[in-house]
Design a protein around this motif. Structure first.
Motif, mmCIF file in Angstrom:
data_model
loop_
_atom_site.group_PDB
_atom_site.id
_atom_site.type_symbol
_atom_site.label_atom_id
_atom_site.label_comp_id
_atom_site.label_asym_id
_atom_site.label_seq_id
_atom_site.Cartn_x
_atom_site.Cartn_y
_atom_site.Cartn_z
ATOM 1 N N ARG A 74 0.692 -1.516 0.058
ATOM 2 C CA ARG A 74 0.274 0.065 0.124
ATOM 3 C C ARG A 74 1.367 1.389 0.097
ATOM 4 O O ARG A 74 1.804 1.244 0.450
ATOM 5 C CB ARG A 74 -1.224 -0.015 1.776
ATOM 6 N N ILE A 75 -0.307 2.387 -0.150
ATOM 7 C CA ILE A 75 1.156 3.343 -0.168
ATOM 8 C C ILE A 75 2.140 4.081 -0.895
ATOM 9 O O ILE A 75 3.973 3.846 -0.958
ATOM 10 C CB ILE A 75 1.133 4.116 1.202
ATOM 11 N N GLY A 76 2.421 3.755 -2.684
ATOM 12 C CA GLY A 76 3.141 3.978 -3.343
ATOM 13 C C GLY A 76 4.364 2.311 -3.296
ATOM 14 O O GLY A 76 3.563 1.343 -3.008
ATOM 15 N N GLU A 77 5.150 2.837 -4.034
ATOM 16 C CA GLU A 77 5.374 1.185 -4.180
ATOM 17 C C GLU A 77 7.007 0.672 -3.081
ATOM 18 O O GLU A 77 6.974 1.611 -2.013
ATOM 19 C CB GLU A 77 7.258 1.503 -5.266
ATOM 20 N N ALA A 78 6.969 -0.568 -2.826
ATOM 21 C CA ALA A 78 7.807 -0.976 -1.647
ATOM 22 C C ALA A 78 9.369 -1.101 -2.623
ATOM 23 O O ALA A 78 9.497 -1.979 -3.176
ATOM 24 C CB ALA A 78 6.863 -1.751 -0.853
ATOM 25 N N PHE B 237 11.564 2.607 2.239
ATOM 26 C CA PHE B 237 10.616 2.529 2.818
ATOM 27 C C PHE B 237 9.545 1.559 1.288
ATOM 28 O O PHE B 237 9.573 0.712 0.586
ATOM 29 C CB PHE B 237 9.770 3.854 1.732
ATOM 30 N N GLY B 238 8.754 1.149 2.350
ATOM 31 C CA GLY B 238 7.064 0.256 1.929
ATOM 32 C C GLY B 238 6.601 -0.027 3.269
ATOM 33 O O GLY B 238 6.362 0.273 4.267
ATOM 34 N N GLN B 239 4.838 -0.227 2.965
ATOM 35 C CA GLN B 239 3.879 -0.269 3.720
ATOM 36 C C GLN B 239 3.217 -1.372 2.590
ATOM 37 O O GLN B 239 2.621 -1.206 2.409
ATOM 38 C CB GLN B 239 3.023 1.199 3.400
ATOM 39 N N ALA B 240 2.918 -1.911 3.823
ATOM 40 C CA ALA B 240 1.657 -3.287 3.230
ATOM 41 C C ALA B 240 0.337 -3.402 4.444
ATOM 42 O O ALA B 240 0.740 -2.904 5.725
ATOM 43 C CB ALA B 240 2.324 -4.732 3.259
ATOM 44 N N GLU B 241 0.011 -4.161 3.605
ATOM 45 C CA GLU B 241 -1.577 -4.490 4.739
ATOM 46 C C GLU B 241 -1.757 -6.156 4.543
ATOM 47 O O GLU B 241 -1.895 -6.473 3.508
ATOM 48 C CB GLU B 241 -2.750 -3.495 4.024
ATOM 49 N N ILE B 242 -2.060 -6.249 5.804
ATOM 50 C CA ILE B 242 -1.935 -8.105 5.877
ATOM 51 C C ILE B 242 -3.468 -7.880 7.644
ATOM 52 O O ILE B 242 -3.817 -7.109 8.308
ATOM 53 C CB ILE B 242 -0.847 -8.303 6.883
ATOM 54 N N THR B 243 -3.590 -8.841 7.088
ATOM 55 C CA THR B 243 -5.448 -9.441 7.752
ATOM 56 C C THR B 243 -4.687 -10.552 9.033
ATOM 57 O O THR B 243 -4.193 -11.298 8.773
ATOM 58 C CB THR B 243 -6.044 -10.076 6.714
ATOM 59 N N THR B 244 -5.034 -10.069 9.594
ATOM 60 C CA THR B 244 -4.980 -11.359 11.211
ATOM 61 C C THR B 244 -5.376 -12.277 11.154
ATOM 62 O O THR B 244 -6.316 -12.367 10.901
ATOM 63 C CB THR B 244 -4.056 -10.408 12.625
ATOM 64 N N VAL C 206 7.491 -2.479 5.280
ATOM 65 C CA VAL C 206 7.819 -2.862 5.133
ATOM 66 C C VAL C 206 9.370 -3.278 4.295
ATOM 67 O O VAL C 206 9.312 -1.313 3.561
ATOM 68 C CB VAL C 206 6.940 -4.409 3.999
ATOM 69 N N ARG C 207 10.722 -3.383 3.442
ATOM 70 C CA ARG C 207 11.362 -2.856 3.182
ATOM 71 C C ARG C 207 11.467 -4.945 1.956
ATOM 72 O O ARG C 207 11.522 -5.691 2.279
ATOM 73 C CB ARG C 207 12.642 -3.100 3.425
ATOM 74 N N VAL D 199 11.421 -3.671 -5.850
ATOM 75 C CA VAL D 199 11.228 -2.842 -6.271
ATOM 76 C C VAL D 199 8.949 -3.562 -6.232
ATOM 77 O O VAL D 199 9.261 -3.833 -7.318
ATOM 78 C CB VAL D 199 11.385 -1.736 -7.760
ATOM 79 N N LEU D 200 8.367 -3.246 -5.394
ATOM 80 C CA LEU D 200 7.235 -3.549 -5.486
ATOM 81 C C LEU D 200 6.061 -2.921 -5.718
ATOM 82 O O LEU D 200 6.414 -1.666 -5.291
ATOM 83 C CB LEU D 200 7.099 -4.574 -4.854
ATOM 84 N N SER D 201 5.458 -2.437 -7.249
ATOM 85 C CA SER D 201 4.428 -1.781 -7.292
ATOM 86 C C SER D 201 3.200 -2.089 -6.101
ATOM 87 O O SER D 201 2.693 -2.729 -5.472
ATOM 88 C CB SER D 201 3.574 -1.589 -8.870
ATOM 89 N N VAL D 202 2.273 -0.436 -5.754
ATOM 90 C CA VAL D 202 1.368 -1.357 -4.942
ATOM 91 C C VAL D 202 0.211 -1.449 -5.408
ATOM 92 O O VAL D 202 0.075 -1.622 -6.889
ATOM 93 C CB VAL D 202 0.659 0.367 -5.053
ATOM 94 N N GLY D 203 -0.361 -2.379 -4.414
ATOM 95 C CA GLY D 203 -1.847 -3.265 -5.080
ATOM 96 C C GLY D 203 -0.969 -4.730 -5.125
ATOM 97 O O GLY D 203 -1.507 -5.530 -5.568
ATOM 98 N N SER D 204 0.129 -4.898 -4.772
ATOM 99 C CA SER D 204 0.643 -6.018 -5.850
ATOM 100 C C SER D 204 0.441 -6.863 -4.643
ATOM 101 O O SER D 204 0.732 -6.173 -2.960
ATOM 102 C CB SER D 204 2.248 -6.385 -6.512
ATOM 103 N N THR D 205 1.022 -8.167 -4.367
ATOM 104 C CA THR D 205 1.011 -9.328 -2.853
ATOM 105 C C THR D 205 2.614 -9.280 -2.833
ATOM 106 O O THR D 205 3.629 -9.575 -3.907
ATOM 107 C CB THR D 205 -0.036 -10.466 -3.302
ATOM 108 N N ALA D 206 2.615 -9.421 -1.872
ATOM 109 C CA ALA D 206 4.477 -9.843 -1.388
ATOM 110 C C ALA D 206 4.388 -10.531 -0.046
ATOM 111 O O ALA D 206 3.501 -11.166 0.465
ATOM 112 C CB ALA D 206 4.608 -8.725 -0.738
ATOM 113 N N LEU D 207 5.457 -11.613 -0.290
ATOM 114 C CA LEU D 207 5.914 -12.602 1.056
ATOM 115 C C LEU D 207 6.324 -12.207 2.095
ATOM 116 O O LEU D 207 7.948 -11.346 1.773
ATOM 117 C CB LEU D 207 6.080 -13.727 0.276
ATOM 118 N N ILE D 208 5.724 -12.461 2.491
ATOM 119 C CA ILE D 208 6.624 -11.704 4.299
ATOM 120 C C ILE D 208 7.979 -13.232 4.556
ATOM 121 O O ILE D 208 7.384 -13.858 4.982
ATOM 122 C CB ILE D 208 6.249 -11.144 5.297
#
Length: 213
Positions: free
Chosen positions: A148-152, A156-163, A173-174, A180-189
């Motif tokens: 979320r909020i721009g690229e990661a 810099f990086g901000q992501a959303e996760i459901t608990t 996130v970094r 570089v990960l675009s906004v809206g893309s899925t990432a693995l922690i």
């Protein structure tokens, strides 16, 4: 019946009667599968209780879902205030200030009784209840999130996760290696950097997520 209705919609019971109606409606939805018992539970990015969960935890009611604790509090408060209203209605007085004063006393007793009974029940049955806690930072490793909020990137990086409790939280996130990960893309922690308190992520194909099937 007139006495019942007068007490139910008179002060102070009228403060709890609408809440009781909402509670009954909510549990009907739960029974038919249209609502979740943990819908009001929430945690912060550190896995600690937040919102109503935090308030009830400080009150000693954090071992049960928020909806269960609120249901018990409202039901007990309504019942006690109802009984108190019926008793005070039998007192022969035409003084309005006195009636309001008695109502205030009944309200106070109802609130104290609601907390005492609910906390007593929770404490009495806590040995049979599974330990409830939010997702710790370590437990988030291996989960997927949405950027979320721009690229990661590495800085810099901000992501959303459901608990596990169903609450959506935002986490820092970094990436590594210049990814570089675009906004809206899925990432693995894949790791948590305790020193800088952020999560390391990499690109992930949502089609590979077993939770999507």
């Amino acid at each position: 019946m007139d006495l019942f209705l007068s007490a139910a919609f008179g002060f102070p019971t009228v403060l709890f009667t609408p809440m009781l109606i909402v509670v009954l409606g909510y549990w009907i939805f739960v029974i038919v599968g249209a609502a979740d018992t943990e819908m009001l539970d929430s945690v912060d990015t550190g896995g600690d209780a937040a919102g109503l969960s935090a308030v009830l935890s400080k009150a000693g009611l954090g071992r049960v879902p928020v909806t269960v604790a609120l249901t018990m509090l409202i039901c007990v408060a309504w019942f006690v205030s109802m009984m108190g209203s019926i008793v005070t209605s039998l007192i022969e007085t035409v003084s309005t200030p006195m009636l309001w004063a008695l109502g205030a006393v009944v309200l106070l007793i109802a609130l104290v009784a609601a907390w005492a009974v609910t906390s007593g029940v929770v404490m009495g049955f806590q040995r049979f209840l599974p330990k409830r806690r939010g997702d710790s930072k370590h437990e988030l490793v291996g989960r997927t999130c949405l950027i979320r909020i721009g690229e990661a990137h590495e800085d810099f990086g901000q992501a959303e996760i459901t608990t596990a409790g169903g609450a959506a939280i935002s986490i820092p996130v970094r990436t590594t290696g210049g990814e570089v990960l675009s906004v809206g893309s899925t990432a693995l922690i894949f790791d948590h950097d305790a020193a800088d308190d952020h999560f390391l992520v990499t690109a992930f194909d949502p089609a590979l997520d077993p939770g999507q099937h």
